[in-house]
Design an enzyme around this catalytic site. Structure first.
Site, PDB file in Angstrom:
ATOM      1  CG  HIS A 119      -0.173   0.078   2.536  1.00 18.80           C
ATOM      2  ND1 HIS A 119       0.190   1.254   3.142  1.00 18.80           N
ATOM      3  CD2 HIS A 119       0.297  -0.913   3.333  1.00 18.80           C
ATOM      4  CE1 HIS A 119       0.843   1.017   4.258  1.00 18.80           C
ATOM      5  NE2 HIS A 119       0.922  -0.307   4.409  1.00 18.80           N
ATOM      6  CG  HIS A 163      13.050  -4.573 -14.364  1.00 14.56           C
ATOM      7  ND1 HIS A 163      13.721  -5.122 -15.437  1.00 14.56           N
ATOM      8  CD2 HIS A 163      12.325  -5.594 -13.832  1.00 14.56           C
ATOM      9  CE1 HIS A 163      13.400  -6.400 -15.545  1.00 14.56           C
ATOM     10  NE2 HIS A 163      12.562  -6.714 -14.573  1.00 14.56           N
TER      11      HIS A 163
END
Length: 220
Positions: free
Chosen positions: A142, A151
């Protein structure tokens, strides 16, 4: 090359390596876009029975033939960003490749050109920048903020409230505790445990992750 009909769900994948193979598989299993071909250096090859059409000189012709969508399936962050800008300048719309085996919370925000591989999890109120890869079984908890052209390699785990700057690479199995900031243009070594903030343009490795050197990367 034969003419291509103007099907709005047809797309071209720019890239013809292992990363492209996973992306082609995602589009095939999700049944969202039909991949008509891949763009790579070698012509006449195949990626999961999808033809490799040739190099990027073919892109304007494909656009003329009605292909409007593209996905940049290149693992290297800087190269992916450069190719994305080129493809957009030609007039293509960059789309997302989201595996049906991934979970993305409804309140999460995603840019364009993003890959979320099988097992990827993006939790509530996370923000994922354009052209970022959330690789196999990588999790973003979250309120994380992931920058452009990042990446997160397979098995990366980000706890809540982590920030990752533009163009950073987190190696396989990286673990980041909550509230940490990883700067722009960083490289975090495989298996690292990040428990302190990491400054921009640095290589950090180990458990706990320790800054080893400056990278002096430029995002072009």
């Amino acid at each position: 090359m034969n003419a291509v009909s103007a099907n709005p769900y047809r797309t071209i994948v720019v890239g013809a390596g292992g990363h492209a193979k996973v992306v082609v598989d995602i589009f095939r299993t999700s049944q969202t876009y039909e991949v008509i071909g891949c763009i790579g250096r070698e012509q006449d090859g195949q990626i999961l029975n999808v033809p490799v059409l040739g190099d990027d000189a073919l892109l304007p012709l494909l656009l003329e033939q009605g292909v409007r969508h593209a996905f940049i399936a290149i693992g290297n962050n800087a190269t992916r960003l450069r190719l994305a800008r080129h493809v957009q300048s030609l007039g293509f719309e960059l789309i997302n490749a989201i595996s049906p085996l991934a979970y993305i919370a409804p309140s999460a925000t995603l840019g364009y050109g993003i890959a979320v591989m099988p097992g990827g999890i993006i939790q509530p109120d996370a923000r994922i920048g354009s052209l970022t890869i959330i690789n196999t079984a990588a999790t973003v908890d979250h309120d994380c903020i992931i920058g452009e052209a990042c990446h997160l390699a397979p098995g990366t785990t980000l706890s809540g409230g982590v920030t990752v700057g533009d163009g950073s690479f987190l190696g396989t199995g990286t673990v980041v505790i909550d509230g940490i900031r990883i700067g722009a243009g960083c490289m975090i070594g495989a298996g690292a445990a990040v428990i302190r903030n990491i400054p921009d343009q640095t290589l950090a490795v180990g458990v706990p992750a320790t800054v080893k050197r400056l990278l002096n990367q430029e995002r072009t």
